[in-house]
Design an enzyme around this catalytic site. Structure first.
Site, mmCIF file in Angstrom:
data_model
loop_
_atom_site.group_PDB
_atom_site.id
_atom_site.type_symbol
_atom_site.label_atom_id
_atom_site.label_comp_id
_atom_site.label_asym_id
_atom_site.label_seq_id
_atom_site.Cartn_x
_atom_site.Cartn_y
_atom_site.Cartn_z
ATOM 1 N N MET A 185 0.343 -1.150 0.131
ATOM 2 C CA MET A 185 -0.003 -0.557 0.021
ATOM 3 C C MET A 185 0.491 1.572 0.023
ATOM 4 S SD MET A 185 -2.705 -1.407 -0.137
ATOM 5 C CE MET A 185 -4.253 -0.619 0.265
ATOM 6 N N ARG A 186 2.151 1.221 -0.544
ATOM 7 C CA ARG A 186 2.599 2.525 -1.301
ATOM 8 C C ARG A 186 2.828 2.844 -2.221
ATOM 9 N NH1 ARG A 186 5.310 5.457 2.437
ATOM 10 N NH2 ARG A 186 6.859 5.366 0.729
ATOM 11 N N ILE A 187 3.227 4.196 -2.528
ATOM 12 C CA ILE A 187 3.552 4.408 -4.156
ATOM 13 C C ILE A 187 4.536 4.545 -4.081
ATOM 14 C CG2 ILE A 187 3.290 6.501 -5.780
ATOM 15 C CD1 ILE A 187 0.255 5.439 -4.657
ATOM 16 N N ASP A 226 3.219 1.810 -13.533
ATOM 17 C CA ASP A 226 4.331 2.641 -14.014
ATOM 18 C C ASP A 226 3.797 3.917 -12.323
ATOM 19 O OD1 ASP A 226 1.847 4.017 -16.136
ATOM 20 O OD2 ASP A 226 1.208 4.332 -14.034
ATOM 21 N N HIS A 242 -4.818 -5.399 -8.396
ATOM 22 C CA HIS A 242 -5.408 -4.424 -7.675
ATOM 23 C C HIS A 242 -7.131 -4.448 -7.492
ATOM 24 C CE1 HIS A 242 -7.408 -0.372 -6.931
ATOM 25 N NE2 HIS A 242 -8.327 -0.665 -7.949
HETATM 26 C C1 GRF Z 1 -6.366 -7.891 -1.316
HETATM 27 O O1 GRF Z 1 -8.074 -7.320 -2.165
HETATM 28 C C2 GRF Z 1 -5.553 -6.527 -2.670
HETATM 29 O O2 GRF Z 1 -6.125 -6.826 -3.617
HETATM 30 C C3 GRF Z 1 -5.875 -5.221 -2.026
HETATM 31 O O3 GRF Z 1 -5.270 -5.479 -0.008
HETATM 32 C C4 GRF Z 1 -6.291 -6.292 -0.167
HETATM 33 C C5 GRF Z 1 -5.576 -7.892 0.287
HETATM 34 O O4 GRF Z 1 -4.644 -8.278 0.575
HETATM 35 N N1 GRF Z 1 -4.660 -4.600 -1.751
HETATM 36 P P1 GRF Z 1 -3.758 -9.449 1.092
HETATM 37 O O5 GRF Z 1 -4.694 -10.597 1.636
HETATM 38 O O6 GRF Z 1 -2.946 -8.632 2.004
HETATM 39 O O7 GRF Z 1 -2.736 -9.932 -0.070
#
Ligand code: GRF
Length: 224
Positions: free
Chosen positions: A91-93, A142, A110
């Site tokens: 969860m980081r850019i 990207d 995604h």
């Molecule tokens: C998933 O739906 C993923 O697409 C989103 O976070 C959810 C949990 O992912 N980014 P995970 O169980 O940590 O793989």
């Protein structure tokens, strides 16, 4: 020859687990060299430990800039011999510092049918919108968030007003299929880019696979 990869996570790591499982089932030609998280408490790190996979946890709070954080990630991954990066709930850019270290070799899952519902809660945004079809996308990463060329997508039926967790589960089940599949195509060197268009060498061009629960295109191959 297995493709040396890293999997980047931030949370539970169920997508990481799907990749580990497919690898251990012998259908994924990768060598998972490293699992790297930006959160030390991520349960996905436990999943890696349970399978003897090296891990690293980096807190972005310990770095003065995104670029410095990315440079340290690159150092760790290159030191481990990583050649491609799979983002599984990371969860980081990332910045051009990271992108330029693995050109054309970074993919992301995604939980929405991009370009619809980019951002941190694709499932929730789709559910609140009242879509009739939701789904998930694997794309090349990207410089813009959730913008890279699309590799594979799975669509699932949605029922406006349903319990959101039901929809999240239905989508997640498909994430666990398309991310390993896309990773395998990357490992096989079968993905090429023509502008925004992803071409799959030797792909099945018959109509997309549907098993009633989902519509997947390009169709999943044996084992996925
Ligand atoms: C998933 O739906 C993923 O697409 C989103 O976070 C959810 C949990 O992912 N980014 P995970 O169980 O940590 O793989």
């Amino acid at each position: 020859m297995s493709l040396p990869i890293a999997v980047l996570i931030s949370g539970g790591g169920s997508n990481l687990q799907a990749i580990i499982d497919r690898k251990e089932q012998g259908v994924l030609d990768v060598d998972i060299r490293m699992v790297l998280s930006n959160r030390a408490g991520a349960y996905g790190l436990e999943r890696a430990h349970a399978h003897g996979i090296p891990t690293a946890a980096l807190s972005h709070k310990d770095f003065d800039s995104r670029e410095e954080f990315d440079a340290e990630m690159v150092r760790i991954l290159k030191n481990a011999g990583v050649e491609a990066v799979v983002m599984g709930g990371f969860m980081r850019i990332i910045t051009p510092v990271f992108l330029s270290a693995f050109p054309g070799k970074i993919i992301n899952i995604h939980p929405a049918l991009l370009p619809s519902f980019p951002g941190v809660d694709g499932q929730g945004d789709a559910a609140k919108y009242g879509v009739q079809l939701a789904g998930c996308t694997v794309h090349f990463v990207d410089e813009k968030m959730d913008h890279g060329a699309v590799i594979i997508q799975a669509a699932v039926p949605a029922f406006p007003g349903e319990d959101e967790e039901e929809l999240r589960k239905r989508i997640l089940d498909q994430e666990h299929r398309i991310l390993p599949q896309a990773t395998q195509w990357l490992a096989q060197g079968r993905l090429s880019l023509e502008g925004r268009f992803v071409k799959l060498a030797g792909g099945d061009v018959s109509p997309a696979e549907t098993d009633g629960a989902s519509l997947v295109n390009p169709p999943l191959e044996k084992g996925f």
